[in-house]
Design an enzyme around this catalytic site. Sequence first.
Site, short mmCIF file in Angstrom:
data_model
loop_
_atom_site.label_atom_id
_atom_site.label_comp_id
_atom_site.label_asym_id
_atom_site.label_seq_id
_atom_site.Cartn_x
_atom_site.Cartn_y
_atom_site.Cartn_z
N VAL A 63 39.68 45.40 24.69
CA VAL A 63 38.28 44.97 24.61
C VAL A 63 37.30 46.11 24.43
CG1 VAL A 63 38.68 42.85 25.91
CG2 VAL A 63 38.05 44.95 27.14
N TYR A 155 33.99 49.54 47.03
CA TYR A 155 33.87 48.84 45.75
C TYR A 155 33.07 49.68 44.76
CZ TYR A 155 34.09 44.58 42.91
OH TYR A 155 34.37 43.65 41.93
N LYS A 162 29.60 44.94 38.06
CA LYS A 162 29.50 43.49 38.22
C LYS A 162 28.04 43.03 38.25
CE LYS A 162 33.88 42.37 38.51
NZ LYS A 162 34.55 41.60 37.42
N LEU A 194 46.59 42.41 41.32
CA LEU A 194 46.95 43.79 40.99
C LEU A 194 45.72 44.68 40.94
CD1 LEU A 194 49.25 45.72 40.13
CD2 LEU A 194 48.76 45.07 37.76
#
Length: 255
Positions: A63, A155, A162, A194
């Site tokens: 992508v 994160y 995100k 995963l």
Amino acid sequence: MSLQGKVALVLGVANQRSIAWSIARALAQEGARLALTYQNERLRPNVEELASTIGAATFACDVSSDQDVAALMDWVGREMGGLDMLVHSVAYAPREGLEGRFVETPRDAFRIALDVSCYSLVALCRAAEPLMKARGGGSVLTMTYYGSEKVMPGYNLMGVAKAALESSVRYLAYELGASGIRVNAISAGPINTLAARGVSGFTEMRRTHAERAPLRRNIEVDEVGRTAAFLLGPGASGITGEVIYVDAGYHVMGV
């Protein structure tokens, strides 16, 4: 809810635990014809094996490559006869963007994470629009996480990616609405995939989620798949530009 006769393209299947795989199975159960992508030859055998169990076609696509995205949509139009549903379950950040302090994130890591995790949705929507418009419209779905809104230690860079992804959903929903295309996101609770294993402190994240969520548990991956089938299908025809939470209610809690 029937998706009989609809064509769905799912990006992001890695193995049987993938959220993308759960979505693909849910769509197949509702009667959709599916195509799955794999990033490279290393992942090809596993994806092809899974695809064979639901009668799905497969095609290679990185992508981060505009050429690959264009080739993918050309193939979908030629081999699948069009496109009704697009599932973008793709995200990546280099390890140096997930470890240590966010303020020390390298520039290259930031660029790669935003490119793969966010811009890829824009590129795919741009390439898919003519195919969907020709069929009277369509539906796009991507995957996000609550770390886009609140700080989730460990994160780091992925939370920023995100956040950009969720904003892109809203802008894409506005612009593609004129072509009859809906764009939404699912914000899922922590699932043992995963990709998730690469997040520092993931085990603690799941423990805390189960303790504090109103349902007092973590979610199952199939719950995401079923919600995705609804959002992509005719039952959600009036929903676009939304982030739908499938997290056992964790996001409503203040503490």
